[in-house]
Design a protein around this motif. Sequence first.
Motif, PDB file in Angstrom:
ATOM      1  N   ARG A  96       1.548  10.160 -12.156  1.00  0.00           N
ATOM      2  CA  ARG A  96       1.653   9.292 -10.907  1.00  0.00           C
ATOM      3  C   ARG A  96       1.343   7.852 -11.231  1.00  0.00           C
ATOM      4  N   LEU A  97       0.157   7.963 -11.777  1.00  0.00           N
ATOM      5  CA  LEU A  97      -0.569   6.606 -11.855  1.00  0.00           C
ATOM      6  C   LEU A  97      -0.320   5.865 -12.957  1.00  0.00           C
ATOM      7  N   TYR A  98       0.158   6.654 -14.140  1.00  0.00           N
ATOM      8  CA  TYR A  98       0.244   5.934 -15.353  1.00  0.00           C
ATOM      9  C   TYR A  98       1.661   5.764 -15.988  1.00  0.00           C
ATOM     10  N   THR A  99       2.680   6.320 -15.408  1.00  0.00           N
ATOM     11  CA  THR A  99       3.897   6.326 -15.752  1.00  0.00           C
ATOM     12  C   THR A  99       5.014   5.721 -14.780  1.00  0.00           C
ATOM     13  N   GLN A 100       5.858   5.169 -15.168  1.00  0.00           N
ATOM     14  CA  GLN A 100       7.182   4.827 -14.429  1.00  0.00           C
ATOM     15  C   GLN A 100       8.480   5.714 -14.840  1.00  0.00           C
ATOM     16  N   ARG A 247      -9.760   4.353 -11.153  1.00  0.00           N
ATOM     17  CA  ARG A 247      -8.137   4.307 -10.871  1.00  0.00           C
ATOM     18  C   ARG A 247      -7.928   5.479  -9.935  1.00  0.00           C
ATOM     19  N   PHE A 248      -8.392   6.616 -10.337  1.00  0.00           N
ATOM     20  CA  PHE A 248      -8.027   7.908  -9.666  1.00  0.00           C
ATOM     21  C   PHE A 248      -8.754   7.819  -8.220  1.00  0.00           C
ATOM     22  N   VAL A 249      -9.956   7.426  -8.294  1.00  0.00           N
ATOM     23  CA  VAL A 249     -10.714   7.282  -7.077  1.00  0.00           C
ATOM     24  C   VAL A 249     -10.213   6.406  -5.963  1.00  0.00           C
ATOM     25  N   ASP A 250      -9.310   5.325  -6.426  1.00  0.00           N
ATOM     26  CA  ASP A 250      -8.751   4.450  -5.764  1.00  0.00           C
ATOM     27  C   ASP A 250      -7.327   4.817  -5.248  1.00  0.00           C
ATOM     28  N   CYS A 251      -6.804   5.731  -5.681  1.00  0.00           N
ATOM     29  CA  CYS A 251      -5.309   6.130  -5.618  1.00  0.00           C
ATOM     30  C   CYS A 251      -5.193   6.692  -4.014  1.00  0.00           C
ATOM     31  N   GLY A 252      -3.965   6.612  -3.699  1.00  0.00           N
ATOM     32  CA  GLY A 252      -3.617   7.147  -2.337  1.00  0.00           C
ATOM     33  C   GLY A 252      -4.142   8.487  -1.985  1.00  0.00           C
ATOM     34  N   THR A 253      -3.926   9.517  -2.726  1.00  0.00           N
ATOM     35  CA  THR A 253      -4.181  10.872  -2.485  1.00  0.00           C
ATOM     36  C   THR A 253      -5.700  11.005  -2.391  1.00  0.00           C
ATOM     37  N   THR A 254      -6.526  10.177  -3.075  1.00  0.00           N
ATOM     38  CA  THR A 254      -7.941  10.431  -2.939  1.00  0.00           C
ATOM     39  C   THR A 254      -8.506   9.864  -1.888  1.00  0.00           C
ATOM     40  N   GLN A 255      -7.782   8.635  -1.593  1.00  0.00           N
ATOM     41  CA  GLN A 255      -8.440   7.874  -0.390  1.00  0.00           C
ATOM     42  C   GLN A 255      -7.817   8.610   0.918  1.00  0.00           C
ATOM     43  N   MET A 256      -6.897   9.238   0.752  1.00  0.00           N
ATOM     44  CA  MET A 256      -6.473  10.195   1.972  1.00  0.00           C
ATOM     45  C   MET A 256      -7.155  11.298   2.216  1.00  0.00           C
ATOM     46  N   GLY A 257      -7.271  12.167   1.062  1.00  0.00           N
ATOM     47  CA  GLY A 257      -7.870  13.333   1.438  1.00  0.00           C
ATOM     48  C   GLY A 257      -9.294  13.680   0.899  1.00  0.00           C
ATOM     49  N   GLY A 258      -9.781  12.469   0.413  1.00  0.00           N
ATOM     50  CA  GLY A 258     -11.155  12.544  -0.010  1.00  0.00           C
ATOM     51  C   GLY A 258     -11.000  13.262  -1.463  1.00  0.00           C
ATOM     52  N   GLY A 259     -12.438  13.515  -1.858  1.00  0.00           N
ATOM     53  CA  GLY A 259     -12.611  14.232  -3.264  1.00  0.00           C
ATOM     54  C   GLY A 259     -11.945  15.558  -3.450  1.00  0.00           C
TER      55      GLY A 259
ATOM     56  N   ALA B  90       0.714  17.567   0.820  1.00  0.00           N
ATOM     57  CA  ALA B  90       1.941  17.777   1.587  1.00  0.00           C
ATOM     58  C   ALA B  90       2.793  16.466   1.471  1.00  0.00           C
ATOM     59  N   THR B  91       1.849  15.276   1.911  1.00  0.00           N
ATOM     60  CA  THR B  91       2.907  13.831   1.874  1.00  0.00           C
ATOM     61  C   THR B  91       3.119  13.515   0.633  1.00  0.00           C
ATOM     62  N   ASP B  92       2.139  13.825  -0.399  1.00  0.00           N
ATOM     63  CA  ASP B  92       2.298  13.188  -1.686  1.00  0.00           C
ATOM     64  C   ASP B  92       3.761  14.187  -2.431  1.00  0.00           C
ATOM     65  N   MET B  93       3.708  15.518  -2.126  1.00  0.00           N
ATOM     66  CA  MET B  93       4.749  16.357  -2.566  1.00  0.00           C
ATOM     67  C   MET B  93       6.154  15.876  -2.062  1.00  0.00           C
ATOM     68  N   ILE B  94       6.108  15.565  -0.711  1.00  0.00           N
ATOM     69  CA  ILE B  94       7.098  15.123  -0.196  1.00  0.00           C
ATOM     70  C   ILE B  94       7.840  13.929  -0.988  1.00  0.00           C
ATOM     71  N   ASP B 114      -3.673   5.485   4.787  1.00  0.00           N
ATOM     72  CA  ASP B 114      -3.777   6.214   3.762  1.00  0.00           C
ATOM     73  C   ASP B 114      -2.388   6.868   3.350  1.00  0.00           C
ATOM     74  N   SER B 115      -1.489   7.251   4.388  1.00  0.00           N
ATOM     75  CA  SER B 115      -0.090   7.470   4.002  1.00  0.00           C
ATOM     76  C   SER B 115       0.620   6.352   3.409  1.00  0.00           C
ATOM     77  N   LEU B 116       0.437   5.041   3.774  1.00  0.00           N
ATOM     78  CA  LEU B 116       1.031   4.052   3.169  1.00  0.00           C
ATOM     79  C   LEU B 116       0.799   3.795   1.699  1.00  0.00           C
ATOM     80  N   HIS B 117      -0.546   4.183   1.398  1.00  0.00           N
ATOM     81  CA  HIS B 117      -0.683   4.346   0.060  1.00  0.00           C
ATOM     82  C   HIS B 117      -0.424   5.105  -0.825  1.00  0.00           C
ATOM     83  N   VAL B 118      -0.397   6.480  -0.060  1.00  0.00           N
ATOM     84  CA  VAL B 118       0.157   7.618  -0.790  1.00  0.00           C
ATOM     85  C   VAL B 118       1.737   7.157  -1.219  1.00  0.00           C
TER      86      VAL B 118
END
Lengths: 385, 385
Positions: A96-100, A247-259, B90-94, B114-118
């Motif tokens: 997700r973070l390293y490819t387009q 970069r993993f810590v800063d990404c959306g899923t980590t920020q949203m769901g925590g570790g 869920a949000t990330d998979m969608i 954080d959803s914006l970020h995801v």
Amino acid sequence: MTTSTLPQGVNAQTISLRLGHPDPATLGTPSFQEAVRRVMASPQAAHALAYGNEQGSVDLIAYLVERINREQHLSLGAENVTITAGSTNATDMIARLYTQPGDAVIVEAPTYVDSLHVFRDHGVRLYGVPMDSEGIRSTELESLLKQLASEGINVPLLYTIPNFHNPTGITTSEQRRKAIIELARQYGVLIVEDDVYRDLAFEAAVPPSYLALAGGEHAMQIGSVSKTIAPGLRVGWIATAAEHVQRFVDCGTTQMGGGANPLAAQFVAEYCKAGSWDAHLEDIRHLYSTRRDALLDALSRYMPPEVTWTQPLGGFFVWLTLPEGLNGAAIKRAAAERGVLVASGEGFFTQPQAHPNHLRLTYSFAALEDIGKAVRILGEVVRGN
Amino acid sequence: MTTSTLPQGVNAQTISLRLGHPDPATLGTPSFQEAVRRVMASPQAAHALAYGNEQGSVDLIAYLVERINREQHLSLGAENVTITAGSTNATDMIARLYTQPGDAVIVEAPTYVDSLHVFRDHGVRLYGVPMDSEGIRSTELESLLKQLASEGINVPLLYTIPNFHNPTGITTSEQRRKAIIELARQYGVLIVEDDVYRDLAFEAAVPPSYLALAGGEHAMQIGSVSKTIAPGLRVGWIATAAEHVQRFVDCGTTQMGGGANPLAAQFVAEYCKAGSWDAHLEDIRHLYSTRRDALLDALSRYMPPEVTWTQPLGGFFVWLTLPEGLNGAAIKRAAAERGVLVASGEGFFTQPQAHPNHLRLTYSFAALEDIGKAVRILGEVVRGN
């Protein structure tokens, strides 16, 4: 294990040489149960039940850093490891973070079928490089890198399983690793080192890791407890340069769901810190190496001489090459009708139709006493009897 | 809770009206501990520690189907629910499976940061539609859909938090939901209904869900135990049409890792089936509604008359609108210097710079006796004292 707890497609009448799963009897040992009890009874329980530290369980990171440094002769700090929800989450997050979409990701041919699927879900183009007994062939890799560069195609990642490779069981040699790192540096490609089998070395120690050989740069090393503690915990990690961890810590899923999976990770930390993982690894290395021996012995006994196979030094997998003209998928179906489940090889390639004559056998899941019988039946199927 | 277990940026000297976390004291209750013990002692333990059923814990799915049907007057089957690793997964998979980079995703303005970020991590373009006290304004939504259609921009998803919205606390009215479904149908847009606060209704029942109003089609409803049992479990779900559930089951991450968090999901299933969740919900609704009352009361007492705020009927959030010219980020910093943590509002918008004068306050995390004090200090900061 009751029948109701068997994975899909497996029943008491079949023998599975198909599943790359740990033996269910190795899960939920008394020492693991005890680790769960200790965590739940401790003041850490409420902490582990809350949103977790974004980088993951501090206790598990500390344990892993010490272990990785000791085993791989590295000098990582806590900033070099992040906890993930298994190697799946690690691979998906890296993709997700390293490819387009449209980028090229280079993989072994063959490679782990589900990793191909995870990468494909991100819209990347996958290129397989043939392997020999030492791993990815570096001359072919260099040609491919040249070709992609000349076409202006971005190649962010090379995904490899260096130890006890899925599906072939091959361990990449140290010399080959060095050649691949050289090419990765030259072409600016990050090496994703999926190393979930490294703790299952039956004989010699594994060669130095890509992460170690590259001095902590140019490689992301994925680890997991799925093969050696329990896959249902969904706990893994990535060891790499601090900039990538950030970069993993800063990404959306980590920020949203925590570790990742704080409670499960705390169970693992407690279990590991008590020395239970190391003791368990001793046990399961013995369990799986005995089964590996039985499988290789049965193959020698029951396979026709024109069939060849790999000699894994650890992990779960043996790779069979059938004579030209025999079709792995047909063998798989015919064996299944006689109660023996195996994986046919074509799905492990980016171009399945070019590789019809392989089978992958596993020795992690079937009972020792069933392995000989299963291979005898498979041998009869291959011979057309 | 000891100081060492406090989330980052929070210490014993500060009062947090910033964190949208459940109160740590509500986590790891005796009934939850008991559920963990029962799972670990049962034959299901080895099963829950193995690779899980790809759709998720069968027991938890069965429980959720019955509950959703009862509460939302639906007639879903097991094929309509899949377990996820929290609403994050869920949000990330969608986003991963239903969008391509460059697609438009429509969100509320403001919405969960954080959803914006995801979504951004998947390269989509985000468009915010203004809200009023009934939710997303449907006339503005229709204009935007028309405009995007005329520009040839694909709009796969509309992401909304219909109940006790984060950050505003607003609940979308039934009439508005119906208007939005009508537009979604007309323009072929799937509604992603992030409904993680629905079990925290303090007064009346929530309006019919999008999923219910749309007859189980055109909507994906995300649920989670993070706000009401424990976020560290990482357990959530998606309820939707069977074709979508199948797509989640078939995707790369599910095929690779198996179903989401099998062990944690089994803890949740055991806890819920024993009736413990319902009992706990009674307790925490009382806990949080008392704090909500204290916060609203303190705002009336301490805020200058030119500040306005929402009146949430459940959930965790109150949204403040400051007079023009006051800057939320500056207020946040000044309040933090005096030991009161709040979130400034600009980050909840797709265009932050256009919305400088909001604050989000939470009442889920701070102790009841601290809320009045915190709001008094915040009132002084807003008045410039």
